[in-house]
Design a protein around this motif. Structure first.
Motif, PDB file in Angstrom:
ATOM      1  N   LEU A  27     -26.157  18.021   7.715  1.00  0.00           N
ATOM      2  CA  LEU A  27     -25.714  19.487   8.639  1.00  0.00           C
ATOM      3  C   LEU A  27     -24.427  19.304   9.180  1.00  0.00           C
ATOM      4  O   LEU A  27     -24.244  18.427  10.045  1.00  0.00           O
ATOM      5  N   SER A  28     -23.478  20.008   9.034  1.00  0.00           N
ATOM      6  CA  SER A  28     -22.065  19.879   9.600  1.00  0.00           C
ATOM      7  C   SER A  28     -22.207  21.135  10.684  1.00  0.00           C
ATOM      8  O   SER A  28     -22.894  22.194  10.643  1.00  0.00           O
ATOM      9  N   GLN A  29     -21.564  20.907  11.828  1.00  0.00           N
ATOM     10  CA  GLN A  29     -21.373  21.829  13.105  1.00  0.00           C
ATOM     11  C   GLN A  29     -20.876  23.112  12.454  1.00  0.00           C
ATOM     12  O   GLN A  29     -21.279  24.304  12.905  1.00  0.00           O
ATOM     13  N   SER A  30     -19.735  23.005  11.270  1.00  0.00           N
ATOM     14  CA  SER A  30     -19.519  24.530  10.791  1.00  0.00           C
ATOM     15  C   SER A  30     -20.505  24.969  10.417  1.00  0.00           C
ATOM     16  O   SER A  30     -20.490  26.384  10.475  1.00  0.00           O
ATOM     17  N   ASN A  31     -21.098  24.346   9.305  1.00  0.00           N
ATOM     18  CA  ASN A  31     -22.186  25.132   8.542  1.00  0.00           C
ATOM     19  C   ASN A  31     -23.369  25.903   9.491  1.00  0.00           C
ATOM     20  O   ASN A  31     -23.713  26.998   9.302  1.00  0.00           O
ATOM     21  N   LEU A  32     -23.658  24.807  10.596  1.00  0.00           N
ATOM     22  CA  LEU A  32     -24.822  25.317  11.481  1.00  0.00           C
ATOM     23  C   LEU A  32     -24.123  26.597  12.129  1.00  0.00           C
ATOM     24  O   LEU A  32     -24.718  27.540  12.589  1.00  0.00           O
ATOM     25  N   SER A  33     -22.745  26.242  12.746  1.00  0.00           N
ATOM     26  CA  SER A  33     -22.134  27.647  13.516  1.00  0.00           C
ATOM     27  C   SER A  33     -22.368  28.878  12.653  1.00  0.00           C
ATOM     28  O   SER A  33     -22.670  29.989  13.039  1.00  0.00           O
ATOM     29  N   LYS A  34     -21.785  28.770  11.320  1.00  0.00           N
ATOM     30  CA  LYS A  34     -22.044  30.137  10.285  1.00  0.00           C
ATOM     31  C   LYS A  34     -23.281  30.477  10.172  1.00  0.00           C
ATOM     32  O   LYS A  34     -23.674  31.773  10.316  1.00  0.00           O
ATOM     33  N   PHE A  35     -24.248  29.679  10.191  1.00  0.00           N
ATOM     34  CA  PHE A  35     -25.997  30.000  10.091  1.00  0.00           C
ATOM     35  C   PHE A  35     -26.001  30.861  11.329  1.00  0.00           C
ATOM     36  O   PHE A  35     -26.879  31.835  11.156  1.00  0.00           O
ATOM     37  N   GLU A  36     -25.990  30.322  12.457  1.00  0.00           N
ATOM     38  CA  GLU A  36     -26.383  30.905  13.547  1.00  0.00           C
ATOM     39  C   GLU A  36     -25.787  32.245  13.726  1.00  0.00           C
ATOM     40  O   GLU A  36     -26.339  32.985  14.696  1.00  0.00           O
ATOM     41  N   LYS A  37     -24.687  32.467  13.320  1.00  0.00           N
ATOM     42  CA  LYS A  37     -23.988  33.835  13.247  1.00  0.00           C
ATOM     43  C   LYS A  37     -24.556  34.753  12.327  1.00  0.00           C
ATOM     44  O   LYS A  37     -24.130  36.013  12.089  1.00  0.00           O
ATOM     45  N   GLY A  38     -25.229  34.272  11.194  1.00  0.00           N
ATOM     46  CA  GLY A  38     -25.723  35.075  10.284  1.00  0.00           C
ATOM     47  C   GLY A  38     -24.895  35.342   9.030  1.00  0.00           C
ATOM     48  O   GLY A  38     -24.978  35.943   8.351  1.00  0.00           O
ATOM     49  N   LEU A  39     -23.820  34.203   8.965  1.00  0.00           N
ATOM     50  CA  LEU A  39     -22.857  34.337   7.944  1.00  0.00           C
ATOM     51  C   LEU A  39     -23.152  33.314   6.712  1.00  0.00           C
ATOM     52  O   LEU A  39     -22.157  33.638   5.901  1.00  0.00           O
ATOM     53  N   SER A  40     -23.923  32.446   6.751  1.00  0.00           N
ATOM     54  CA  SER A  40     -24.395  31.639   5.682  1.00  0.00           C
ATOM     55  C   SER A  40     -25.602  31.227   5.531  1.00  0.00           C
ATOM     56  O   SER A  40     -26.549  31.543   6.526  1.00  0.00           O
ATOM     57  N   VAL A  41     -26.223  30.267   4.805  1.00  0.00           N
ATOM     58  CA  VAL A  41     -27.601  30.094   4.438  1.00  0.00           C
ATOM     59  C   VAL A  41     -27.535  28.416   4.688  1.00  0.00           C
ATOM     60  O   VAL A  41     -26.551  27.829   4.365  1.00  0.00           O
ATOM     61  N   LEU A  42     -28.763  27.810   4.953  1.00  0.00           N
ATOM     62  CA  LEU A  42     -28.839  26.506   4.867  1.00  0.00           C
ATOM     63  C   LEU A  42     -30.108  26.380   3.969  1.00  0.00           C
ATOM     64  O   LEU A  42     -30.914  27.112   3.673  1.00  0.00           O
ATOM     65  N   SER A  43     -29.973  25.089   3.172  1.00  0.00           N
ATOM     66  CA  SER A  43     -30.929  24.572   2.052  1.00  0.00           C
ATOM     67  C   SER A  43     -32.240  24.506   2.902  1.00  0.00           C
ATOM     68  O   SER A  43     -32.533  24.292   4.209  1.00  0.00           O
ATOM     69  N   GLU A  44     -33.410  24.792   2.041  1.00  0.00           N
ATOM     70  CA  GLU A  44     -34.769  24.565   2.599  1.00  0.00           C
ATOM     71  C   GLU A  44     -34.965  23.166   3.074  1.00  0.00           C
ATOM     72  O   GLU A  44     -35.709  22.859   4.066  1.00  0.00           O
ATOM     73  N   GLU A  45     -34.226  21.978   2.509  1.00  0.00           N
ATOM     74  CA  GLU A  45     -34.450  20.778   3.027  1.00  0.00           C
ATOM     75  C   GLU A  45     -33.877  20.627   4.393  1.00  0.00           C
ATOM     76  O   GLU A  45     -34.548  19.808   5.354  1.00  0.00           O
ATOM     77  N   VAL A  46     -32.654  21.301   4.642  1.00  0.00           N
ATOM     78  CA  VAL A  46     -32.137  21.035   5.987  1.00  0.00           C
ATOM     79  C   VAL A  46     -32.962  21.760   7.040  1.00  0.00           C
ATOM     80  O   VAL A  46     -32.926  21.327   8.259  1.00  0.00           O
ATOM     81  N   GLN A  47     -33.289  22.944   6.605  1.00  0.00           N
ATOM     82  CA  GLN A  47     -33.888  23.940   7.462  1.00  0.00           C
ATOM     83  C   GLN A  47     -35.252  23.003   7.775  1.00  0.00           C
ATOM     84  O   GLN A  47     -35.793  22.867   9.234  1.00  0.00           O
ATOM     85  N   LYS A  49     -35.579  19.734   8.037  1.00  0.00           N
ATOM     86  CA  LYS A  49     -35.185  18.635   8.908  1.00  0.00           C
ATOM     87  C   LYS A  49     -34.989  19.311  10.118  1.00  0.00           C
ATOM     88  O   LYS A  49     -35.265  18.438  11.386  1.00  0.00           O
ATOM     89  N   ILE A  50     -34.495  20.338  10.392  1.00  0.00           N
ATOM     90  CA  ILE A  50     -34.060  20.904  11.655  1.00  0.00           C
ATOM     91  C   ILE A  50     -35.477  21.312  12.621  1.00  0.00           C
ATOM     92  O   ILE A  50     -35.522  20.852  13.658  1.00  0.00           O
ATOM     93  N   ILE A  51     -36.395  21.932  11.807  1.00  0.00           N
ATOM     94  CA  ILE A  51     -37.624  22.254  12.256  1.00  0.00           C
ATOM     95  C   ILE A  51     -38.295  21.018  12.632  1.00  0.00           C
ATOM     96  O   ILE A  51     -38.931  20.924  14.003  1.00  0.00           O
ATOM     97  N   ASP A  52     -38.369  19.797  11.891  1.00  0.00           N
ATOM     98  CA  ASP A  52     -38.871  18.711  12.625  1.00  0.00           C
ATOM     99  C   ASP A  52     -38.383  18.197  13.674  1.00  0.00           C
ATOM    100  O   ASP A  52     -38.866  17.536  14.725  1.00  0.00           O
ATOM    101  N   PHE A  53     -37.037  18.057  13.529  1.00  0.00           N
ATOM    102  CA  PHE A  53     -36.420  17.572  14.849  1.00  0.00           C
ATOM    103  C   PHE A  53     -36.654  18.111  16.093  1.00  0.00           C
ATOM    104  O   PHE A  53     -36.861  17.649  17.036  1.00  0.00           O
ATOM    105  N   LEU A  54     -36.404  19.272  16.129  1.00  0.00           N
ATOM    106  CA  LEU A  54     -36.785  20.370  17.109  1.00  0.00           C
ATOM    107  C   LEU A  54     -38.011  20.423  17.860  1.00  0.00           C
ATOM    108  O   LEU A  54     -38.456  20.676  18.618  1.00  0.00           O
ATOM    109  N   ASP A  55     -39.044  20.088  16.585  1.00  0.00           N
ATOM    110  CA  ASP A  55     -40.578  20.040  17.173  1.00  0.00           C
ATOM    111  C   ASP A  55     -40.829  21.547  17.425  1.00  0.00           C
ATOM    112  O   ASP A  55     -41.552  21.498  18.531  1.00  0.00           O
ATOM    113  N   PHE A  56     -40.908  22.402  16.762  1.00  0.00           N
ATOM    114  CA  PHE A  56     -41.197  23.739  16.899  1.00  0.00           C
ATOM    115  C   PHE A  56     -42.224  24.095  15.735  1.00  0.00           C
ATOM    116  O   PHE A  56     -41.958  23.535  14.752  1.00  0.00           O
TER     117      PHE A  56
END
Length: 354
Positions: A27-47, A49-56
């Protein structure tokens, strides 16, 4: 994954985009920024990892937590940073979200106070006295149980372990419930004035009731909320005679009756022209010299907010919810729920060894 919910979860955990991207492989900061703006998608694998890391809980990312805190009203110090505001507001949003979710199973008290349009000439003092009548208060009566009184009339009050830079905030949940959050660590007289101040914002400055002119900036609104709070807690016609020729020892006695701080009583005397500027300055110097600007004598009582707590206890005792049920139903992590539902948490103590 709802990109807005990801942003909310990240900010609630206190991570910047750079912090999170550097912690997630692929996960790059650039891709994360675009995703949070609704401008791109993230792979299910990365998603994942994020969910597990944030523990939600994964179900959280299909929810919407959008309580309109941007229209919230603060009593805050000028030194508050954007980061502090963000952390505080996100916790308030969680509280508002929980109030809305709980309303599916319990009935919160109806709001039945009377907002009056300040734009049409209703002064903050008039609105304060009018609502004292709505609440059934006598003209010369101090407000003893301010929390239970307001909660019976549809305002949910919550004490939060907040940064000391925040006195409190008022806002409306997505479903329209009225909430006042007050700093749990502050003195009782400060809590009481904060609650009254926030009530002033609710009754004077809620654009859902009537439009507010753009010239009514934050400074104007704060001044009007202070005027409301002073009149609500210390009606001018009832306190004015006692403020003429007042001494510092008499200020302490008035504090014990009206349940407001000595500083607010002295300020009230100045605003009502019962003392001049020189006398006011003298009082402030004496307050400082005696250390009363840090801790005043005479501790006033305040009742504890019960509405939200009682709602939580209904879920726990009547609906038989345990911690896992709350996690499943509210789609929030257990640690965050424990922080909000702090009422019955046991403090672990250690035995001292000789």
């Amino acid at each position: 994954m709802n990109h807005r919910q990801l942003t909310f979860a990240r900010e609630l955990r206190g991570y910047s985009q750079t912090d999170l991207s550097s912690s997630i492989k692929g996960l790059s900061q650039s891709n994360l920024s675009k995703f949070e703006k609704g401008l791109s998608v993230l792979s299910e694998e990365v998603q994942k990892k994020i969910i597990d890391f944030l523990d939600f809980p994964i179900s959280f990312f299909d929810r919407k937590i959008t309580s309109s805190i941007e229209n919230g009203n603060y009593r805050k110090r000028a030194s508050v940073t954007k980061s502090d505001i963000l952390k505080f507001e996100n916790r308030c949003k969680i509280l508002g979200y929980l109030i809305d979710e709980m309303s599916e199973s319990i009935e919160w008290p109806d709001f039945n106070l009377s907002p009056l349009n300040v734009e049409e000439g209703y002064s903050p003092s008039y609105t304060a006295n009018y609502n004292r009548k709505v609440l059934g208060l006598k003209k010369d009566e101090p407000i003893n149980n301010i929390c239970s009184l307001l909660e019976k009339h549809g305002i949910i009050i919550y004490e939060m372990n907040a940064y000391d830079k925040f006195d409190g905030i008022s806002f409306f949940t997505d479903k329209g419930f009225t909430v006042i959050v007050v700093n749990k660590s502050f003195s009782n007289d400060r809590k009481r004035f904060t609650i009254a101040h926030e009530l002033g914002h609710i009754l004077l400055h809620n654009e859902s009731n009537f439009p507010i002119s753009s010239y009514r900036d934050e400074k104007t609104k704060e001044k009007e909320a202070n005027e409301f709070a002073s009149e609500f807690l210390m009606p001018a016609n009832e306190i004015k005679n006692a403020l003429r020729g007042i001494t510092l020892s008499e200020v302490a006695k008035l504090k014990g009756y009206w349940l407001t701080s000595m500083a607010s009583i002295i300020r009230r005397a100045k605003d009502l022209k019962c003392i001049n500027d020189d006398r006011y300055t003298y009082f402030m110097i004496e307050m400082s010299r005696n250390g009363f600007n840090r801790k005043e004598p005479v501790e006033v009582p305040i009742d504890k907010p019960q509405c939200f707590k009682n709602g939580y206890l209904i879920f726990k005792n009547d609906l038989l919810f345990d911690d896992d049920d709350f996690v499943s139903s509210m789609s929030l992590p257990k640690d965050i729920l424990n922080e909000i539902f702090y009422y019955d948490r046991i403090v672990n103590l250690k035995v001292l060894k000789n």
